[in-house]
Design a protein around this motif. Structure first.
Motif, PDB file in Angstrom:
ATOM      1  N   LYS A 183       0.841  -1.198   0.000  1.00  0.00           N
ATOM      2  CA  LYS A 183       0.000   0.000   0.000  1.00  0.00           C
ATOM      3  C   LYS A 183       0.875   1.247   0.000  1.00  0.00           C
ATOM      4  O   LYS A 183       1.960   1.247   0.588  1.00  0.00           O
ATOM      5  N   ASN A 184       0.381   2.305  -0.614  1.00  0.00           N
ATOM      6  CA  ASN A 184       1.131   3.555  -0.673  1.00  0.00           C
ATOM      7  C   ASN A 184       0.861   4.441   0.527  1.00  0.00           C
ATOM      8  O   ASN A 184      -0.281   4.620   0.927  1.00  0.00           O
ATOM      9  N   TYR A 185       1.922   4.988   1.118  1.00  0.00           N
ATOM     10  CA  TYR A 185       1.773   5.940   2.217  1.00  0.00           C
ATOM     11  C   TYR A 185       2.688   7.115   1.951  1.00  0.00           C
ATOM     12  O   TYR A 185       3.663   7.006   1.214  1.00  0.00           O
ATOM     13  N   GLU A 186       2.379   8.242   2.602  1.00  0.00           N
ATOM     14  CA  GLU A 186       3.215   9.430   2.480  1.00  0.00           C
ATOM     15  C   GLU A 186       3.921   9.676   3.793  1.00  0.00           C
ATOM     16  O   GLU A 186       3.308   9.589   4.862  1.00  0.00           O
ATOM     17  N   ALA A 187       5.215   9.956   3.725  1.00  0.00           N
ATOM     18  CA  ALA A 187       5.946  10.243   4.954  1.00  0.00           C
ATOM     19  C   ALA A 187       7.022  11.273   4.668  1.00  0.00           C
ATOM     20  O   ALA A 187       7.442  11.462   3.527  1.00  0.00           O
ATOM     21  N   GLU A 188       7.454  11.949   5.721  1.00  0.00           N
ATOM     22  CA  GLU A 188       8.521  12.940   5.618  1.00  0.00           C
ATOM     23  C   GLU A 188       9.832  12.209   5.332  1.00  0.00           C
ATOM     24  O   GLU A 188      10.145  11.205   5.989  1.00  0.00           O
ATOM     25  N   GLU A 189      10.595  12.676   4.368  1.00  0.00           N
ATOM     26  CA  GLU A 189      11.875  12.040   4.088  1.00  0.00           C
ATOM     27  C   GLU A 189      12.812  12.249   5.273  1.00  0.00           C
ATOM     28  O   GLU A 189      12.919  13.352   5.810  1.00  0.00           O
ATOM     29  N   GLY A 190      13.472  11.163   5.701  1.00  0.00           N
ATOM     30  CA  GLY A 190      14.396  11.277   6.826  1.00  0.00           C
ATOM     31  C   GLY A 190      13.745  11.057   8.177  1.00  0.00           C
ATOM     32  O   GLY A 190      14.416  11.041   9.198  1.00  0.00           O
ATOM     33  N   SER A 191      12.401  10.882   8.198  1.00  0.00           N
ATOM     34  CA  SER A 191      11.755  10.580   9.476  1.00  0.00           C
ATOM     35  C   SER A 191      11.901   9.091   9.750  1.00  0.00           C
ATOM     36  O   SER A 191      12.314   8.319   8.889  1.00  0.00           O
ATOM     37  N   LEU A 192      11.570   8.690  10.961  1.00  0.00           N
ATOM     38  CA  LEU A 192      11.737   7.288  11.322  1.00  0.00           C
ATOM     39  C   LEU A 192      10.613   6.455  10.716  1.00  0.00           C
ATOM     40  O   LEU A 192       9.446   6.825  10.772  1.00  0.00           O
ATOM     41  N   LEU A 193      10.992   5.297  10.193  1.00  0.00           N
ATOM     42  CA  LEU A 193      10.014   4.413   9.561  1.00  0.00           C
ATOM     43  C   LEU A 193       8.971   3.938  10.581  1.00  0.00           C
ATOM     44  O   LEU A 193       7.783   3.821  10.276  1.00  0.00           O
ATOM     45  N   ILE A 194       9.415   3.703  11.824  1.00  0.00           N
ATOM     46  CA  ILE A 194       8.489   3.184  12.836  1.00  0.00           C
ATOM     47  C   ILE A 194       7.383   4.197  13.146  1.00  0.00           C
ATOM     48  O   ILE A 194       6.247   3.822  13.429  1.00  0.00           O
ATOM     49  N   ASP A 195       7.709   5.498  13.055  1.00  0.00           N
ATOM     50  CA  ASP A 195       6.681   6.517  13.289  1.00  0.00           C
ATOM     51  C   ASP A 195       5.550   6.392  12.278  1.00  0.00           C
ATOM     52  O   ASP A 195       4.384   6.534  12.618  1.00  0.00           O
ATOM     53  N   LEU A 196       5.923   6.102  11.033  1.00  0.00           N
ATOM     54  CA  LEU A 196       4.918   5.917   9.986  1.00  0.00           C
ATOM     55  C   LEU A 196       4.060   4.685  10.295  1.00  0.00           C
ATOM     56  O   LEU A 196       2.837   4.722  10.192  1.00  0.00           O
ATOM     57  N   LEU A 197       4.717   3.593  10.687  1.00  0.00           N
ATOM     58  CA  LEU A 197       3.996   2.351  10.976  1.00  0.00           C
ATOM     59  C   LEU A 197       3.030   2.557  12.144  1.00  0.00           C
ATOM     60  O   LEU A 197       1.883   2.104  12.108  1.00  0.00           O
ATOM     61  N   ILE A 198       3.482   3.275  13.184  1.00  0.00           N
ATOM     62  CA  ILE A 198       2.616   3.523  14.346  1.00  0.00           C
ATOM     63  C   ILE A 198       1.456   4.419  13.938  1.00  0.00           C
ATOM     64  O   ILE A 198       0.303   4.171  14.277  1.00  0.00           O
ATOM     65  N   LYS A 199       1.769   5.464  13.160  1.00  0.00           N
ATOM     66  CA  LYS A 199       0.742   6.423  12.744  1.00  0.00           C
ATOM     67  C   LYS A 199      -0.326   5.754  11.895  1.00  0.00           C
ATOM     68  O   LYS A 199      -1.525   6.020  12.054  1.00  0.00           O
ATOM     69  N   GLU A 200       0.095   4.854  11.010  1.00  0.00           N
ATOM     70  CA  GLU A 200      -0.858   4.185  10.117  1.00  0.00           C
ATOM     71  C   GLU A 200      -1.435   2.914  10.744  1.00  0.00           C
ATOM     72  O   GLU A 200      -2.121   2.157  10.076  1.00  0.00           O
ATOM     73  N   GLN A 201      -1.122   2.699  12.025  1.00  0.00           N
ATOM     74  CA  GLN A 201      -1.610   1.532  12.766  1.00  0.00           C
ATOM     75  C   GLN A 201      -1.294   0.214  12.064  1.00  0.00           C
ATOM     76  O   GLN A 201      -2.133  -0.687  11.990  1.00  0.00           O
ATOM     77  N   ILE A 202      -0.070   0.143  11.530  1.00  0.00           N
ATOM     78  CA  ILE A 202       0.412  -1.126  10.988  1.00  0.00           C
ATOM     79  C   ILE A 202       1.112  -1.844  12.138  1.00  0.00           C
ATOM     80  O   ILE A 202       1.966  -1.272  12.805  1.00  0.00           O
ATOM     81  N   LYS A 203       0.690  -3.080  12.376  1.00  0.00           N
ATOM     82  CA  LYS A 203       1.152  -3.781  13.573  1.00  0.00           C
ATOM     83  C   LYS A 203       2.657  -4.040  13.505  1.00  0.00           C
ATOM     84  O   LYS A 203       3.150  -4.673  12.577  1.00  0.00           O
ATOM     85  N   VAL A 204       3.361  -3.508  14.496  1.00  0.00           N
ATOM     86  CA  VAL A 204       4.797  -3.773  14.595  1.00  0.00           C
ATOM     87  C   VAL A 204       5.132  -3.841  16.089  1.00  0.00           C
ATOM     88  O   VAL A 204       4.762  -2.961  16.855  1.00  0.00           O
ATOM     89  N   PRO A 205       5.779  -4.933  16.519  1.00  0.00           N
ATOM     90  CA  PRO A 205       6.083  -5.039  17.940  1.00  0.00           C
ATOM     91  C   PRO A 205       7.348  -4.269  18.294  1.00  0.00           C
ATOM     92  O   PRO A 205       8.280  -4.205  17.480  1.00  0.00           O
ATOM     93  N   TYR A 206       7.383  -3.644  19.467  1.00  0.00           N
ATOM     94  CA  TYR A 206       8.619  -2.975  19.904  1.00  0.00           C
ATOM     95  C   TYR A 206       8.599  -2.779  21.412  1.00  0.00           C
ATOM     96  O   TYR A 206       7.548  -2.614  22.015  1.00  0.00           O
ATOM     97  N   PHE A 207       9.781  -2.834  22.011  1.00  0.00           N
ATOM     98  CA  PHE A 207       9.941  -2.545  23.444  1.00  0.00           C
ATOM     99  C   PHE A 207      10.649  -1.222  23.665  1.00  0.00           C
ATOM    100  O   PHE A 207      10.213  -0.392  24.435  1.00  0.00           O
TER     101      PHE A 207
END
Lengths: 455, 174
Positions: free
Chosen positions: A10-34
């Motif tokens: 799927k296509n998403y828009e994100a700021e270049e140089g921002s953290l990839l995990i921020d995009l995943l969290i923002k788009e509610q794509i499930k990613v585990p992290y501690f």
């Protein structure tokens, strides 16, 4: 510059140089992290947030990968699932699996991820696991269990980056690594209890909430802290045990980037105790408990008796709606209005983070409405709406949430947790508070009292 | 979609069914057989002269009154995790937890009440317990009391109940 990123086709828009995990969290794509936390930034030590990136040989951690144009990311594939499972198994090698006694159970990342990615049989028997101290009092109401720790370093980064007090560190290596303070030193900062929320597992738990209630029983309402004029957003966690009354068990910070970010101060967090202890529940007149009808008759006869020298005192912790209704009411009965604020100024309490020197939740509303901020001047009748100061007058009527030992005529009112309303914080932001607590025998709210005494 | 139709054979259409007498004869035959058996051998009677005579066929799986089990050292096995209270469909388990200071474990129940008047004896609490701390193997099937409060079992009482099938302590690791 905004760029296109493809995640799982799927296509998403994100700021270049921002953290990839921020995009995943923002788009509610499930990613585990501690270890990643939006307030603390990337650390990259837990390795849970692995994703596959097209053109890269090995899986990469999303929290330390910068977004590049036309990046192709896949967050769910068989390979990635296997990676998550294996890393989780490593995290759990020395975990004591004492969920029955752990306060984090029910809101624990380890539990959630185990159900999502693990479900493996442990290859290490309980007796073989490395033993650490399970019962360390770090001070400032924080308890540490070193066995449950996954060494994500969120806590040490909190004391380094947020409070700048540097109390915590990770000492030892390999199996012996553990979070600790310097020998003989304790946590000493007014935001320390945020560590309990920050810790993704049960390593840091609150001494105040410890063993009081299991978290899955708690009901949550959105509210705003009444500790000072900052207006930090909170969750009120409460529960009604069968046959008992609804009780608040804890306050937790609620994220609001415009006000408090992720945190609240310890004073605000523990203010629920002041809120629910020593509550006034009965209508009392000179050491005698009287009925509601009697009290209304008495109230009206007092209004008549002191017709021309009445002052209405308004507390600056009341809701916007209540203050407006009271000002209106005072006009109708021809009374003076004042809202003393001086007693709420406390420069010692203030700091540069979240604590404000104005220690009343609706300080700004009183200022904005241009009310008289001095002490009442009348010698006749004072009708006090929940102000905690002592006043001097011939006669005083107190509408009060809490007990006032010297009051001669006191009428109980509902506290802020028992009704909804809005508050204006010191920056002029109006915020809503939900009704949280449903008492078995609720006291009338201020607005209900005003209707009863005849508006 | 084609419907599947099953034709059910109807009974009672025949002449001898409509007469009813053969069916009555069949029933009365069973009654008289039992009468004959009971009169000739009194010990074969299927009823129990309760309460003088107590049942002897209570099995290990029978869900009797609850008990709290002990550890090897004699202290309670319960760690107050609230799993039983969570699983309980009638919400009749009331627990208050406290810190356990003796180093055996971290947590213990300060108070533990089961209101047996509200309990439906479903055994979910036993299923849910991760520490094998609550069991229903006491074999106690009859409860009497003079007031409602008598039926609310406290921690001490539940700990004092003995297992009826030889297993006294918790089988859980801790």
């Amino acid at each position: 510059m905004m760029v296109q990123v493809i995640v799982d086709g799927k296509n998403y828009e994100a700021e270049e140089g921002s953290l990839l995990i921020d995009l995943l969290i923002k788009e509610q794509i499930k990613v585990p992290y501690f270890c990643y936390h939006e307030a603390l930034g990337a650390d990259g030590n837990c390795r849970m947030c692995m994703v596959e990136i097209a053109g890269q040989k090995r899986p990469q951690i999303a929290c330390d990968t910068l977004v590049k144009p036309d990046m192709e990311v896949s967050s769910k594939s068989e390979k990635i699932e296997k990676v998550h499972t294996d890393i989780l198994e490593l995290e759990l090698i020395n975990h004591p699996v004492d969920c029955p006694t752990c306060d984090q159970a029910g809101e624990c990342s380890l539990q959630d991820f185990y159900m999502d990615y693990g479900l493996h049989e442990s290859k290490v028997r309980i007796e073989e696991k490395v033993k650490h101290d399970k019962h360390v009092d770090l001070g400032a109401n924080v308890m540490l269990d070193q066995e449950r720790c996954v060494l994500c370093a969120r806590c040490t980064r909190f004391t380094d980056k947020i409070t700048h007090t540097h109390e915590l560190g990770i000492i030892g290596r390999g199996d012996e690594a553990k979070v600790s303070t310097m020998p003989g030193r304790k946590l000493h900062n007014p935001y320390a209890m945020n560590l309990v929320d920050i810790c993704p597992v049960g390593a840091l738990t609150s001494k105040d909430f410890r063993f009081k209630q299991r978290v899955w029983f708690l009901e949550t309402a959105n509210s705003v802290c009444h500790g000072c004029a900052k207006g930090c957003n909170i969750y009120i966690d409460h529960h009604k045990i069968k046959y008992e009354d609804d009780m608040i068990y804890r306050f937790r910070p609620r994220r609001n980037d415009a006000v408090n970010g992720f945190f609240i101060c310890d004073a605000g967090r523990l203010s629920y105790k002041l809120l629910q202890n020593n509550r006034q529940t009965m209508i009392r007149h000179k050491d005698e408990i009287i009925s509601e009808e009697k009290s209304i008759a008495l109230y009206q006869s007092l209004l008549k008796q002191y017709k021309n020298s009445i002052t209405v005192v308004i507390d600056a912790n009341l809701y916007n709606e209540e203050i407006e209704a009271l000002v209106d009411y005072a006009q109708r009965i021809g009374a003076e209005v004042c809202a003393p604020l001086e007693c709420y100024d406390d420069t010692e309490f203030a700091d540069t983070m979240l604590k404000s020197a104005k220690r009343a939740a609706n300080y700004e509303k009183v200022v904005k409405m241009g009310l008289d901020r001095t002490m009442p001047k009348t010698s006749g009748l004072i009708i006090n709406f929940n102000h905690t100061e002592t006043f001097y007058a011939e006669m005083q009527i107190d509408f009060s949430t809490h007990q006032r030992p010297n009051a001669s005529f006191i009428l109980p009112i509902a506290a802020y947790s028992e009704q909804s309303g809005s508050l204006t914080n010191e920056d002029g932001l109006v915020q809503m508070c939900e009704k949280a607590v449903h008492k078995n025998s609720p006291s009338p709210t201020l607005r209900e009292w005003l209707q009863k005494v005849g508006l | 979609m084609s419907q599947k139709i099953k034709t059910v054979k109807r009974y009672g259409e025949r002449f001898q069914d409509k007469l009813y007498l053969p069916a009555i004869y069949d029933g009365v035959k069973v009654t008289f057989k039992h009468l004959f058996d009971n009169v000739t051998d009194m010990n074969a009677v299927d009823t129990l002269e309760y309460p003088e005579e107590q049942p002897k066929d209570i099995s290990e799986r029978y869900r009797g009154l609850h008990r709290l089990t002990h550890r090897e050292d004699g202290s309670e096995a319960c760690v107050a995790c609230f799993m039983c209270a969570t699983a309980c469909p009638s919400n009749c388990i009331f627990i208050e937890a406290e810190e356990r200071e003796d180093g055996v474990d971290e947590k213990r129940p300060k108070s533990f009440f089961i209101d047996t008047l509200e309990c439906v004896f479903c055994g979910y609490c036993v299923e849910a317990c991760p520490c094998d701390a609550i069991r229903m193997d006491t074999g106690i099937f009859s409860l009497t009391g003079n007031s409602r409060e008598d039926f609310v079992m406290g921690k001490e009482q539940l700990l004092s109940h003995k297992g009826a099938f030889g297993e006294e302590n918790s089988r859980a690791r801790t």
